[in-house]
Design a protein around this motif. Structure first.
Motif, PDB file in Angstrom:
ATOM      1  N   VAL A  96      30.289 -11.560 -31.669  1.00  0.00           N
ATOM      2  CA  VAL A  96      30.877 -12.393 -30.491  1.00  0.00           C
ATOM      3  C   VAL A  96      32.009 -11.928 -31.807  1.00  0.00           C
ATOM      4  N   HIS A  97      33.615 -11.302 -31.383  1.00  0.00           N
ATOM      5  CA  HIS A  97      34.537 -10.224 -32.123  1.00  0.00           C
ATOM      6  C   HIS A  97      35.918 -10.727 -30.633  1.00  0.00           C
ATOM      7  N   ASP A  98      36.126 -10.352 -31.030  1.00  0.00           N
ATOM      8  CA  ASP A  98      38.469  -9.554 -30.673  1.00  0.00           C
ATOM      9  C   ASP A  98      37.989  -9.263 -29.663  1.00  0.00           C
ATOM     10  N   GLU A  99      38.389  -8.893 -28.754  1.00  0.00           N
ATOM     11  CA  GLU A  99      38.911  -7.794 -27.885  1.00  0.00           C
ATOM     12  C   GLU A  99      40.224  -8.146 -27.120  1.00  0.00           C
ATOM     13  N   LEU A 100      40.913  -6.611 -28.062  1.00  0.00           N
ATOM     14  CA  LEU A 100      42.586  -6.609 -27.258  1.00  0.00           C
ATOM     15  C   LEU A 100      43.210  -6.358 -25.829  1.00  0.00           C
ATOM     16  N   ASP A 101      41.428  -5.546 -25.866  1.00  0.00           N
ATOM     17  CA  ASP A 101      41.509  -5.509 -23.599  1.00  0.00           C
ATOM     18  C   ASP A 101      41.535  -6.215 -22.746  1.00  0.00           C
ATOM     19  N   ILE A 102      41.283  -7.675 -23.693  1.00  0.00           N
ATOM     20  CA  ILE A 102      40.298  -8.878 -22.295  1.00  0.00           C
ATOM     21  C   ILE A 102      42.049  -9.717 -22.569  1.00  0.00           C
ATOM     22  N   ASP A 103      42.634 -10.573 -21.502  1.00  0.00           N
ATOM     23  CA  ASP A 103      43.776 -11.238 -21.914  1.00  0.00           C
ATOM     24  C   ASP A 103      43.454 -12.891 -22.393  1.00  0.00           C
ATOM     25  N   PHE A 104      44.216 -12.862 -23.422  1.00  0.00           N
ATOM     26  CA  PHE A 104      43.404 -14.260 -23.915  1.00  0.00           C
ATOM     27  C   PHE A 104      43.379 -15.411 -23.592  1.00  0.00           C
ATOM     28  N   ASP A 105      42.432 -15.916 -24.129  1.00  0.00           N
ATOM     29  CA  ASP A 105      42.027 -17.283 -22.938  1.00  0.00           C
ATOM     30  C   ASP A 105      40.905 -16.698 -22.077  1.00  0.00           C
ATOM     31  N   THR A 106      40.111 -16.087 -22.701  1.00  0.00           N
ATOM     32  CA  THR A 106      39.453 -15.202 -21.770  1.00  0.00           C
ATOM     33  C   THR A 106      38.015 -15.507 -22.663  1.00  0.00           C
ATOM     34  N   ILE A 107      36.835 -15.083 -21.630  1.00  0.00           N
ATOM     35  CA  ILE A 107      35.303 -14.288 -22.047  1.00  0.00           C
ATOM     36  C   ILE A 107      35.208 -12.991 -21.869  1.00  0.00           C
TER      37      ILE A 107
END
Length: 196
Positions: A96-107
């Motif tokens: 499970v990690h953070d992803e810059l290339d995906i909008d906040f509030d999206t999985i």
């Protein structure tokens, strides 16, 4: 002891209270939500991790939740040690990690692939010799203006983001549960459709 229903779920982040609220630590925030659901506390572990274990329902999948006690860019050693200790194949690993290339509030959910410049993933792939694990990618969005990405990920979520953060963490925990119970494809159908 290896088990067909056991999953190692690793939440990426940096150790210590100074980093706890950073966007880069959202993976560990998701694990805190999972541990709450399991009514399990994290304990320091010989694999240089904090570990919590349990099942959500009797007879359901068993989760080993792990937060490496190392910095993000050297996450691979603890992950490899955990896989070896629990006798699990890398296919039973969810990161499970953070992803810059995906909008906040999206999985977004995926299996395999490259590291996309994420140093935690890069080190796990190097240490395990495989990219064949599942990723729960928690969108944090791109930095505003010309702010460097490295600075952005090491800042805490904004006040506005923090209002929606509990929902995002719950969605990511739901996705982990569904991957373990119903498989990745079913989870992708649910979460990718919901966020598109």
């Amino acid at each position: 002891m290896a088990s067909d229903d056991q999953w190692l779920v690793v939440g990426l982040g940096n150790p210590g209270p100074d980093y706890a609220g950073n966007r880069h630590n959202v993976g560990q925030m998701v694990l805190a939500e999972m541990a709450h659901r399991l009514s399990a506390g994290f304990k320091n572990h010989r694999t240089h991790s904090s570990v919590a274990e349990g099942r959500l329902v009797p007879g359901g999948p068993r989760f080993v939740l792990a937060k490496p006690a190392t910095y993000m860019n050297v996450s691979g050693g603890p992950v490899q040690s955990l896989l070896r200790l629990y006798d699990l194949d890398v296919s039973r690993l969810i990161v499970v990690h953070d992803e810059l290339d995906i909008d906040f509030d999206t999985i977004k959910l995926k299996h395999g692939g490259g590291h996309g410049g994420h140093n935690g993933l890069r080190d796990i792939i190097a240490a395990t010799g495989s990219n064949e694990f599942t990723r729960v990618r928690v969108g944090i969005g791109r930095p505003p203006g010309r702010q460097p990405a490295a600075d952005f990920v090491l800042k805490d979520f904004s006040a506005t983001e923090r209002q929606n953060l509990p929902i995002l963490l719950a969605d990511a925990a739901d996705a982990i549960e569904m991957i373990a119970a119903d498989g990745l494809t079913a989870a992708q159908l649910k979460f990718h459709t919901a966020s598109s």
